[in-house]
Design a protein around this motif. Structure first.
Motif, PDB file in Angstrom:
ATOM      1  N   MET A 158      13.909  27.586  44.609  1.00  0.00           N
ATOM      2  CA  MET A 158      13.053  28.384  45.482  1.00  0.00           C
ATOM      3  C   MET A 158      12.006  29.081  44.628  1.00  0.00           C
ATOM      4  O   MET A 158      12.344  29.650  43.584  1.00  0.00           O
ATOM      5  CB  MET A 158      13.889  29.428  46.223  1.00  0.00           C
ATOM      6  CG  MET A 158      13.188  30.088  47.388  1.00  0.00           C
ATOM      7  SD  MET A 158      13.044  29.037  48.863  1.00  0.00           S
ATOM      8  CE  MET A 158      14.772  28.932  49.384  1.00  0.00           C
ATOM      9  N   ALA A 165      22.287  29.279  50.358  1.00  0.00           N
ATOM     10  CA  ALA A 165      20.989  29.255  51.032  1.00  0.00           C
ATOM     11  C   ALA A 165      20.444  30.665  51.210  1.00  0.00           C
ATOM     12  O   ALA A 165      19.262  30.928  50.944  1.00  0.00           O
ATOM     13  CB  ALA A 165      21.112  28.555  52.380  1.00  0.00           C
ATOM     14  N   LEU A 166      21.287  31.589  51.655  1.00  0.00           N
ATOM     15  CA  LEU A 166      20.829  32.966  51.820  1.00  0.00           C
ATOM     16  C   LEU A 166      20.462  33.583  50.476  1.00  0.00           C
ATOM     17  O   LEU A 166      19.441  34.276  50.358  1.00  0.00           O
ATOM     18  CB  LEU A 166      21.910  33.807  52.507  1.00  0.00           C
ATOM     19  CG  LEU A 166      21.631  34.147  53.975  1.00  0.00           C
ATOM     20  CD1 LEU A 166      21.514  32.898  54.817  1.00  0.00           C
ATOM     21  CD2 LEU A 166      22.680  35.086  54.537  1.00  0.00           C
ATOM     22  N   SER A 187      17.081  32.342  49.403  1.00  0.00           N
ATOM     23  CA  SER A 187      15.976  32.833  50.231  1.00  0.00           C
ATOM     24  C   SER A 187      15.547  34.246  49.852  1.00  0.00           C
ATOM     25  O   SER A 187      14.407  34.644  50.122  1.00  0.00           O
ATOM     26  CB  SER A 187      16.366  32.789  51.714  1.00  0.00           C
ATOM     27  OG  SER A 187      17.346  33.774  52.033  1.00  0.00           O
ATOM     28  N   ARG A 220      12.108  35.145  47.979  1.00  0.00           N
ATOM     29  CA  ARG A 220      10.818  34.692  48.529  1.00  0.00           C
ATOM     30  C   ARG A 220       9.815  35.813  48.750  1.00  0.00           C
ATOM     31  O   ARG A 220       8.626  35.554  48.953  1.00  0.00           O
ATOM     32  CB  ARG A 220      11.043  33.980  49.861  1.00  0.00           C
ATOM     33  CG  ARG A 220      11.944  32.764  49.790  1.00  0.00           C
ATOM     34  CD  ARG A 220      12.018  32.060  51.143  1.00  0.00           C
ATOM     35  NE  ARG A 220      12.447  32.956  52.194  1.00  0.00           N
ATOM     36  CZ  ARG A 220      12.207  32.762  53.491  1.00  0.00           C
ATOM     37  NH1 ARG A 220      11.515  31.705  53.879  1.00  0.00           N
ATOM     38  NH2 ARG A 220      12.648  33.614  54.392  1.00  0.00           N
ATOM     39  N   GLY A 241      12.916  38.805  52.207  1.00  0.00           N
ATOM     40  CA  GLY A 241      12.773  37.357  52.222  1.00  0.00           C
ATOM     41  C   GLY A 241      13.981  36.607  52.734  1.00  0.00           C
ATOM     42  O   GLY A 241      13.948  35.373  52.861  1.00  0.00           O
ATOM     43  N   VAL A 242      15.082  37.314  53.010  1.00  0.00           N
ATOM     44  CA  VAL A 242      16.334  36.639  53.359  1.00  0.00           C
ATOM     45  C   VAL A 242      16.223  35.950  54.717  1.00  0.00           C
ATOM     46  O   VAL A 242      15.716  36.514  55.683  1.00  0.00           O
ATOM     47  CB  VAL A 242      17.498  37.653  53.361  1.00  0.00           C
ATOM     48  CG1 VAL A 242      18.788  37.007  53.851  1.00  0.00           C
ATOM     49  CG2 VAL A 242      17.696  38.213  51.951  1.00  0.00           C
ATOM     50  N   PHE A 243      16.721  34.725  54.783  1.00  0.00           N
ATOM     51  CA  PHE A 243      16.696  33.946  56.012  1.00  0.00           C
ATOM     52  C   PHE A 243      17.397  34.680  57.153  1.00  0.00           C
ATOM     53  O   PHE A 243      18.422  35.338  56.957  1.00  0.00           O
ATOM     54  CB  PHE A 243      17.427  32.601  55.836  1.00  0.00           C
ATOM     55  CG  PHE A 243      16.725  31.582  54.995  1.00  0.00           C
ATOM     56  CD1 PHE A 243      15.351  31.434  55.015  1.00  0.00           C
ATOM     57  CD2 PHE A 243      17.468  30.718  54.186  1.00  0.00           C
ATOM     58  CE1 PHE A 243      14.721  30.462  54.249  1.00  0.00           C
ATOM     59  CE2 PHE A 243      16.858  29.755  53.424  1.00  0.00           C
ATOM     60  CZ  PHE A 243      15.480  29.616  53.451  1.00  0.00           C
ATOM     61  N   GLU A 286      16.765  30.489  60.618  1.00  0.00           N
ATOM     62  CA  GLU A 286      16.076  29.927  59.454  1.00  0.00           C
ATOM     63  C   GLU A 286      17.066  29.279  58.488  1.00  0.00           C
ATOM     64  O   GLU A 286      16.787  28.210  57.929  1.00  0.00           O
ATOM     65  CB  GLU A 286      15.289  31.026  58.736  1.00  0.00           C
ATOM     66  CG  GLU A 286      14.080  31.533  59.507  1.00  0.00           C
ATOM     67  CD  GLU A 286      13.467  32.766  58.883  1.00  0.00           C
ATOM     68  OE1 GLU A 286      12.251  32.990  59.072  1.00  0.00           O
ATOM     69  OE2 GLU A 286      14.191  33.525  58.201  1.00  0.00           O
ATOM     70  N   ALA A 287      18.223  29.913  58.307  1.00  0.00           N
ATOM     71  CA  ALA A 287      19.224  29.357  57.393  1.00  0.00           C
ATOM     72  C   ALA A 287      19.769  28.038  57.919  1.00  0.00           C
ATOM     73  O   ALA A 287      19.918  27.066  57.157  1.00  0.00           O
ATOM     74  CB  ALA A 287      20.364  30.357  57.203  1.00  0.00           C
ATOM     75  N   PHE A 312      17.119  25.404  57.438  1.00  0.00           N
ATOM     76  CA  PHE A 312      16.995  25.065  56.021  1.00  0.00           C
ATOM     77  C   PHE A 312      18.107  24.110  55.598  1.00  0.00           C
ATOM     78  O   PHE A 312      17.864  23.118  54.893  1.00  0.00           O
ATOM     79  CB  PHE A 312      17.035  26.348  55.184  1.00  0.00           C
ATOM     80  CG  PHE A 312      16.927  26.131  53.702  1.00  0.00           C
ATOM     81  CD1 PHE A 312      15.693  25.980  53.086  1.00  0.00           C
ATOM     82  CD2 PHE A 312      18.068  26.090  52.909  1.00  0.00           C
ATOM     83  CE1 PHE A 312      15.594  25.784  51.710  1.00  0.00           C
ATOM     84  CE2 PHE A 312      17.986  25.903  51.535  1.00  0.00           C
ATOM     85  CZ  PHE A 312      16.742  25.750  50.938  1.00  0.00           C
TER      86      PHE A 312
END
Length: 318
Positions: free
Chosen positions: A246, A281-282, A285, A288, A295-297, A301-302, A305
């Motif tokens: 990322m 994933a979190l 993120s 970002r 920025g955390v999903f 969104e997660a 992704f």
């Protein structure tokens, strides 16, 4: 009643940057913004959980000052319960200034403040009994936390069927397992990073670190290793997990976001590899945007992704 209770460090964070370089002596450096927001393990994990649609409360200590309002207003904006936060006299709210310089690690200016007053006795048993998951963030960084009292609380969680998730922050003066070992048989998920695990166990190899924690009674151990991913073990089963690449704006919040992803997976009843993918994933993120949680999903969104990105998760041997 919330599903998750997050107890631990609460901080009012102010972010400066990103900037290309620190100003020279006497120089004025203009930046676009210096946002202040809620931070610290307990607040970060709670906000990240709220972004997953999880009902969550926070327990911790703040001062009786304006900085406390920054923390509580942001928590409430994310519908996080704040009734278990205690405003203690005689202490300022903990604050951190984070200096973000492009291509360099973060620099911190910090006042510990009211976190020094937080004790196990501030955590009410009737509140804990109504939870599905109890998360403690910042173990060993809260000087008023007594091991004997915490052990009693973790035992109480076990009798109530409350899943316990414990993360640590290990100061330089803390070494060895003397304080941790009595707690581990009552910790369902233990989440140090590799540097913290090394300080506690004296082992540099992650597999050896996990063996030491399991031998002391922990049920599930996950050692995070930054951009190298993580290693997790539950009994005789062990997994080596990669990391999602990322672009990095601010590396301040991945560890807490990982914890929130783990707890989300626990609540959803997933197996450990599924939980690790979501947590990874979190965590990815979080870098970002400037800030620990911005920025955390979200959950949507997660999920999207993970539909488009696959993470290497393979069985390993301890």
């Amino acid at each position: 009643m919330a599903d998750v209770g997050c107890a631990g460090i609460l901080v009012a964070d102010t972010f400066c940057g990103p900037m290309k370089a620190l100003p020279r002596e006497g120089q004025l450096l203009a930046v676009d913004d210096m946002p202040s927001s809620a931070g610290g393990c307990a607040a970060n994990v709670a906000i990240d959980l709220a972004k997953q649609g999880v009902s969550v409360d926070v327990a911790g200590c703040v001062g009786q000052d304006a900085a406390a309002g920054i923390i509580e207003s942001e928590l409430k904006a994310h519908h996080v319960g704040c009734d278990a936060i205690v405003a203690v006299p005689g202490y300022p709210t903990s604050k951190t200034v984070i200096l973000l310089v492009e291509g360099q690690d973060r620099r911190y200016i910090h006042t510990f403040g009211a976190n020094a007053a937080f004790t196990v006795e501030h955590i009410q048993r009737d509140w804990v009994a109504g939870l599905r998951v109890f998360y403690l963030g910042g173990l060993f960084l809260m000087p008023a936390f007594q091991t004997r009292q915490l052990l009693d609380l973790l035992k109480y969680c076990r009798t109530q069927g409350v899943v316990t998730v414990v993360d640590v922050v290990v100061p330089q003066q803390v070494e060895g397992m003397a304080e941790l070992a009595p707690l581990l048989p009552y910790v369902d998920y233990f989440l140090p990073n590799s540097d913290e695990a090394c300080a506690l166990t004296g082992e540099r190899d992650v597999a050896d670190q996990i063996r030491a924690f399991l031998a002391s009674g922990a049920r599930t151990v996950i050692v995070t290793c930054g951009v190298s991913g993580c290693m997790a073990a539950n009994g005789s089963e062990c997994w080596q997990v990669g990391a999602f690449p990322m672009p990095v704006v601010d590396p301040s919040g991945p560890g807490d976001a990982f914890d929130a992803g783990l707890i989300t997976g626990i609540l959803r009843g997933w197996n450990l590899p599924q939980v690790l993918a979501y947590a990874s994933a979190l965590g990815a993120s979080a870098v970002r945007a400037v800030g620990t949680t911005q920025g955390v999903f979200t959950a949507h969104e997660a999920d999207a992704f993970l539909e488009d990105h696959r993470l290497e998760i393979r069985r390993a041997t301890l």
